[in-house]
Design a protein around this motif. Structure first.
Motif, PDB file in Angstrom:
ATOM      1  N   GLN A  90       0.829  -1.201   0.000  1.00 41.70           N
ATOM      2  CA  GLN A  90       0.000   0.000   0.000  1.00 41.70           C
ATOM      3  C   GLN A  90       0.871   1.262   0.000  1.00 41.70           C
ATOM      4  N   ALA A  91       1.950   1.220   0.789  1.00 45.24           N
ATOM      5  CA  ALA A  91       2.843   2.377   0.859  1.00 45.24           C
ATOM      6  C   ALA A  91       3.511   2.632  -0.486  1.00 45.24           C
ATOM      7  N   LEU A  92       3.975   1.571  -1.138  1.00 49.01           N
ATOM      8  CA  LEU A  92       4.633   1.726  -2.434  1.00 49.01           C
ATOM      9  C   LEU A  92       3.672   2.288  -3.483  1.00 49.01           C
ATOM     10  N   VAL A  93       2.433   1.787  -3.479  1.00 47.79           N
ATOM     11  CA  VAL A  93       1.442   2.294  -4.425  1.00 47.79           C
ATOM     12  C   VAL A  93       1.145   3.766  -4.137  1.00 47.79           C
ATOM     13  N   ALA A  94       1.046   4.124  -2.858  1.00 49.96           N
ATOM     14  CA  ALA A  94       0.776   5.518  -2.487  1.00 49.96           C
ATOM     15  C   ALA A  94       1.919   6.432  -2.919  1.00 49.96           C
ATOM     16  N   LEU A  95       3.156   5.977  -2.772  1.00 50.99           N
ATOM     17  CA  LEU A  95       4.306   6.786  -3.191  1.00 50.99           C
ATOM     18  C   LEU A  95       4.301   6.980  -4.701  1.00 50.99           C
ATOM     19  N   LEU A  96       3.958   5.927  -5.442  1.00 46.74           N
ATOM     20  CA  LEU A  96       3.862   6.062  -6.897  1.00 46.74           C
ATOM     21  C   LEU A  96       2.713   6.995  -7.284  1.00 46.74           C
ATOM     22  N   THR A  97       1.605   6.890  -6.559  1.00 45.68           N
ATOM     23  CA  THR A  97       0.460   7.773  -6.822  1.00 45.68           C
ATOM     24  C   THR A  97       0.843   9.230  -6.589  1.00 45.68           C
ATOM     25  N   ALA A  98       1.557   9.477  -5.506  1.00 46.54           N
ATOM     26  CA  ALA A  98       1.990  10.842  -5.186  1.00 46.54           C
ATOM     27  C   ALA A  98       2.920  11.385  -6.265  1.00 46.54           C
ATOM     28  N   ALA A  99       3.840  10.543  -6.746  1.00 45.82           N
ATOM     29  CA  ALA A  99       4.772  10.988  -7.787  1.00 45.82           C
ATOM     30  C   ALA A  99       4.030  11.356  -9.065  1.00 45.82           C
ATOM     31  N   ALA A 100       3.039  10.536  -9.431  1.00 46.18           N
ATOM     32  CA  ALA A 100       2.264  10.827 -10.642  1.00 46.18           C
ATOM     33  C   ALA A 100       1.420  12.079 -10.458  1.00 46.18           C
TER      34      ALA A 100
END
Length: 225
Positions: A90-100
């Motif tokens: 979940q954290a990794l997906v959230a970090l990718l979401t934030a970057a996008a």
């Protein structure tokens, strides 16, 4: 051996067999239950492993599909719909979401995604620290200096992966507030740290000189990073 002794031995054997059969009839279900539980436990373990592999593969496919979107806003929206089965995922997906979202210019969405990771107690500390650091840097124009200073100070602990970067941000706040000497002292402390990277070392030297200070080159550690 006499006939009497032979007869007694046979009787004893019969008694022992009767007792054994009695025990089996009375307690045999325990052994059967144990076997059933062992088999069921093994089957459940294999099912969970297969399910976790399937979930991980599905998540990976979803991430790759989302990242293949050419528009950053579409990438952010696609990533936000993914469901991860573990806190780390979940954290990794959230970090990718934030970057996008940041790339798309949607700072508010990026900050929300990062803050969600930063306050999640189930996420590893390093992910919380990265998320908190990134969220603070994105709010340099919207969050007051006192709040940013307090939160960067919490990240600036010696020995932590983001410690020196947080110290750099504190020095930049000093620069923005016009406290030149505090900023120079902050950068000098960064230069003296044995874990300073070559890039950060170079930035510190440049800022100290630009602020009119004299870098303490005598105590400069060798950086192999």
């Amino acid at each position: 051996m006499s006939d009497t002794e032979s007869f007694i031995d046979e009787v004893n054997d019969e008694v022992r067999r009767d007792r054994l059969y009695g025990y089996l009839r009375r307690y045999g279900w325990i052994g059967l239950l144990a076997v059933v539980l062992i088999v069921a436990g093994a089957a459940w373990s294999e099912y969970r492993k297969a399910s976790m592999r399937a979930d991980a593969q599905a998540l990976g496919d979803g991430v790759l599909s989302a990242l293949s979107q050419p528009d950053p806003q579409d990438r952010s929206a696609a990533l936000a719909t993914l469901e991860a089965g573990t806190p780390k995922a979940q954290a990794l997906v959230a970090l990718l979401t934030a970057a996008a979202a940041q790339e798309a210019g949607d700072t508010a969405t990026a900050v929300d995604a990062l803050n969600a990771v930063a306050i999640d107690p189930d996420v590893d500390a390093i992910y919380r620290q990265i998320a908190s650091f990134k969220a603070l840097t994105l709010q340099s124009e919207t969050l007051d200096a006192a709040t940013r200073r307090q939160q960067f100070s919490a990240l600036a602990t010696t020995g932590t992966p983001l410690g020196l970067l947080a110290q750099e941000q504190l020095a930049l706040i000093d620069v923005a507030e016009g406290d030149t000497q505090a900023a120079i002292d902050g950068y000098q402390a960064i230069l003296r740290d044995a874990s300073v990277t070559s890039d950060l070392q170079q930035r510190a030297l440049q800022v100290i000189v630009s602020l009119g200070g004299a870098p303490d080159l005598d105590n400069l550690p060798l950086s192999g990073n």
